[in-house]
Design a protein around this motif. Structure first.
Motif, short mmCIF file in Angstrom:
data_model
loop_
_atom_site.label_atom_id
_atom_site.label_comp_id
_atom_site.label_asym_id
_atom_site.label_seq_id
_atom_site.Cartn_x
_atom_site.Cartn_y
_atom_site.Cartn_z
N VAL B 74 31.18 10.51 -40.09
CA VAL B 74 31.36 11.92 -40.65
C VAL B 74 31.25 11.56 -42.23
CG1 VAL B 74 32.75 13.61 -40.97
CG2 VAL B 74 32.31 12.95 -38.73
N LEU B 76 30.22 9.21 -43.99
CA LEU B 76 28.88 8.45 -44.53
C LEU B 76 27.65 9.65 -44.37
CD1 LEU B 76 29.14 5.07 -43.00
CD2 LEU B 76 28.47 5.47 -45.33
N MET B 77 27.80 10.66 -43.30
CA MET B 77 26.67 11.63 -43.21
C MET B 77 26.89 12.36 -44.34
SD MET B 77 23.97 12.21 -41.25
CE MET B 77 23.33 12.18 -43.14
N THR B 78 28.23 12.73 -44.52
CA THR B 78 28.66 13.86 -45.55
C THR B 78 28.21 13.26 -47.14
OG1 THR B 78 30.48 14.65 -44.04
CG2 THR B 78 30.49 15.02 -46.68
N GLN B 80 26.03 10.94 -47.72
CA GLN B 80 24.43 10.80 -47.86
C GLN B 80 23.83 12.16 -48.02
OE1 GLN B 80 22.51 8.66 -44.74
NE2 GLN B 80 23.71 6.72 -44.95
N THR B 81 24.17 13.15 -47.53
CA THR B 81 23.75 14.37 -47.38
C THR B 81 24.02 15.34 -48.83
OG1 THR B 81 24.06 14.71 -45.23
CG2 THR B 81 23.35 16.82 -46.40
N LEU B 82 25.45 15.04 -49.38
CA LEU B 82 25.50 15.29 -50.73
C LEU B 82 24.69 14.70 -51.77
CD1 LEU B 82 29.59 15.17 -50.70
CD2 LEU B 82 28.12 17.50 -51.01
#
Ligand SMILES: [Zn+2]
Lengths: 353, 217
Positions: B74, B76-78, B80-82
């Motif tokens: 959660v 890392l995905m957050t 990376q997307t930011l």
């Protein structure tokens, strides 16, 4: 179809199983359909391994979003909304997509729409055949689901007519392919062998088709066992297994039941449209038999092209665009993945909505 | 510089903003089951507390674990997307390093977090900034010799007093400490790791007994 410039531009993210899908649509026009699949990593296990899928989603997400934007030739700041599969699906896999979609929507200042995977499978047909007739009967068949759904409004009203009581249809394909030693996934390879086999060679059972059985539910577990036993008996007798005939006869038993029940549901409900979606909708015999039976019953059949039938982001974007077009409330930043989101909830509106 | 830091590799969902000099806002909640729901609202709250807008952020730092995978992803995905949306760099920080930095013990010590399944994620440190061993996952009993006599830090140590009799604060990682450590390393011109998870274990990847069905029955 001409692109309507006023229609909502939506990016959709799908990670409910083993495909990382990012699609972009404008209204009912498909602009991009980027998919990264981890299917090869699962092949040696004979099924989708959740942790392998989740790892692959995280790896693939950012490049797949970038690819979709490039393919669509649009800028992220022009999007009208971000849609994401909130469920049903594999919990850990869904969570990766939901985390990405929430963050992307938040950072871009766009509304977020957590949507239902099954409703998305139906809505994707708008990208192929234009706005869905209302009501629409939908037969969804894949490795994860086998359902008959009736929808009068894809953003707010999806009613389950029937579903499998045991295995999904695609799952039965995978299991029989495994017994025949044909590898994973089973659908395409069974379809290929079946083309050279005789569908009437072996009379395999048709589950739940007795007069007292539920009219729209499916069962493929008994069929799967019957086929496996038949193959084992051949092997035990030292005889060669007629792989093509087994594949054709098994496939016929599956698609016979699926199409028979779907057409019956249409007739009973007075619905003159049937859409078929999900990975198994790529099956050539299912398409042919549905075509034949729908024509005989005066029902118009709508089946999207195979790439839109399997899990993808475009279907999520299609439903998201419909949510925007119909003014449905957005989800909030607390949106969570719901591995068992009921089919009756086409989207997950926020608390304020 | 405005660095937004976050970590979800432990039961804590933790976010902080660092302006290059100090931490200007932070928030932490401990709830191992709700990382996905809590993280983004926490980011929003921290920005509001600091009176800053997201587009002022110039750098992101994220805990890369090791930690339980579902929660770890959660964060890392957050991050990376930011990074994608804002067009700013995303720096990885080993979560154990951030705990070591926060503990700030003078001599050699060990950091251990809960890896579940009766194991800990752990590493040995010479001091708050110097890790001596690669992060590893082991049963506490199997590493008793390697950690004997050392003070220990983290919730993993608290769980196994036989192996870790001398436990120090903090129990959970804070993004504030992670932000300070990342800012320090960046100021020194250090290259930080990529924002990719330290899994340490292979996926459980035997053929599922019951084929995973997407739709609940
Ligand atoms: Zn699906």
């Amino acid at each position: 179809m001409a692109e309507n410039r006023d229609a909502p531009l939506v990016l959709g993210i799908e990670t409910s199983c083993d495909e990382t899908g990012v699609g972009i649509v404008r209204g009912t026009t498909l602009l991009a359909d980027a998919v990264a699949s981890s299917v090869d990593e699962h092949a040696r296990f004979g099924g989708v391994v959740p942790e392998v899928a989740s790892r692959a989603h995280l790896e693939a997400m950012v490049p797949t979003i970038e690819r979709a934007l490039k393919e669509a030739g649009v800028s992220a700041k022009d999007l009208d909304g971000i849609a994401v599969t909130a469920g049903p699906g594999l919990a850990g896999a869904l969570l990766v997509g939901v985390s990405a979609a929430k963050t992307y929507a938040y950072a871009l200042g766009k509304p977020l729409y957590g949507v239902n995977h099954l409703a998305s499978h139906i809505c994707v047909d708008q990208l192929e055949h234009g706005p869905l007739p209302e009501p629409t009967m939908a037969l969804l068949v894949s490795g994860g689901h086998s359902s008959l759904l009736l929808s009068s409004d894809i953003t707010s009203d999806v009613r389950p007519m029937g579903a499998t009581i045991d295995d999904a249809a695609g799952e039965a394909f995978d299991k029989i392919a495994r017994v025949l030693g044909l590898g994973f996934p089973g659908g395409p390879v069974i379809d290929r062998y079946a083309r050279e086999g005789d569908p009437d060679a072996i009379a395999f059972p048709r589950g739940l088709t007795g007069p007292r059985d539920p009219a729209y539910d499916f069962s493929f577990s008994g069929l799967k066992t019957a086929v496996a036993r038949w193959i084992e008996a051949k092997r035990a007798a030292g005889e060669e297994v007629p792989v093509r005939d087994v594949a054709a006869s098994f496939q016929e038993a599956v698609v016979d039941v699926l199409t028979r029940k779907a057409v019956r549901a249409c007739k009973d409900e007075g619905v003159d449209h049937l859409m078929i979606g999900g990975g198994v909708a790529a099956n050539s015999r299912l398409r042919a038999l549905a075509e034949e039976r729908c024509a005989a019953a005066g029902i118009r059949l709508r089946v999207p092209r195979p790439k839109l039938c399997t899990d993808n982001g475009a279907m999520v974007a299609a439903l998201g665009a419909e949510m925007v077009a119909r003014g449905r409330p957005a989800s909030d930043w607390e949106l969570s993945a719901d591995s068992s989101l009921p089919v009756t909830e086409p989207h997950v509106p926020g608390e304020g909505g | 510089m405005l660095l937004l830091a976050l970590d979800t590799a432990t039961p804590a969902v933790t976010v902080a903003l660092h302006d290059g000099g100090e931490v200007v806002a932070s928030a932490s909640q401990v709830d191992a089951r709700r990382h996905g729901e809590l993280l983004l609202p926490a980011v929003d709250r921290v920005l509001a507390d600091a009176g800053l807008k997201l587009d002022a952020v110039t750098d992101l730092a994220v805990g890369i674990g090791p930690g339980p995978y579902t929660g770890l992803r959660v964060g890392l995905m957050t991050a990376q997307t930011l990074g994608l949306a804002l067009g700013v760099p995303v720096h990885g920080v080993c979560t154990l390093d951030a705990l070591a930095y926060a503990a700030d013990l003078p001599g050699p010590f060990v950091v251990a977090t809960d890896a579940r399944r009766k194991e800990v994620y752990w590493a040995r440190y010479a001091d708050a900034r110097t890790r001596l061993t690669d992060p590893a996952v082991d049963r506490p009993g199997d590493i008793a010799d390697q950690v004997a006599g050392l003070p220990a830090v983290g919730a993993g140590a608290l769980l196994y007093p036989e192996t870790f009799p001398d436990v120090h604060e903090p129990e959970h990682v804070s993004a504030a400490a992670l932000a300070c450590l990342a800012a320090e390393r960046l100021a020194r011109g250090e290259e930080l790791p990529a924002p990719r998870p330290l899994y340490l274990r292979r996926p459980d990847a035997q053929v599922p007994k019951n084929y995973k069905v997407v739709t609940p029955k």
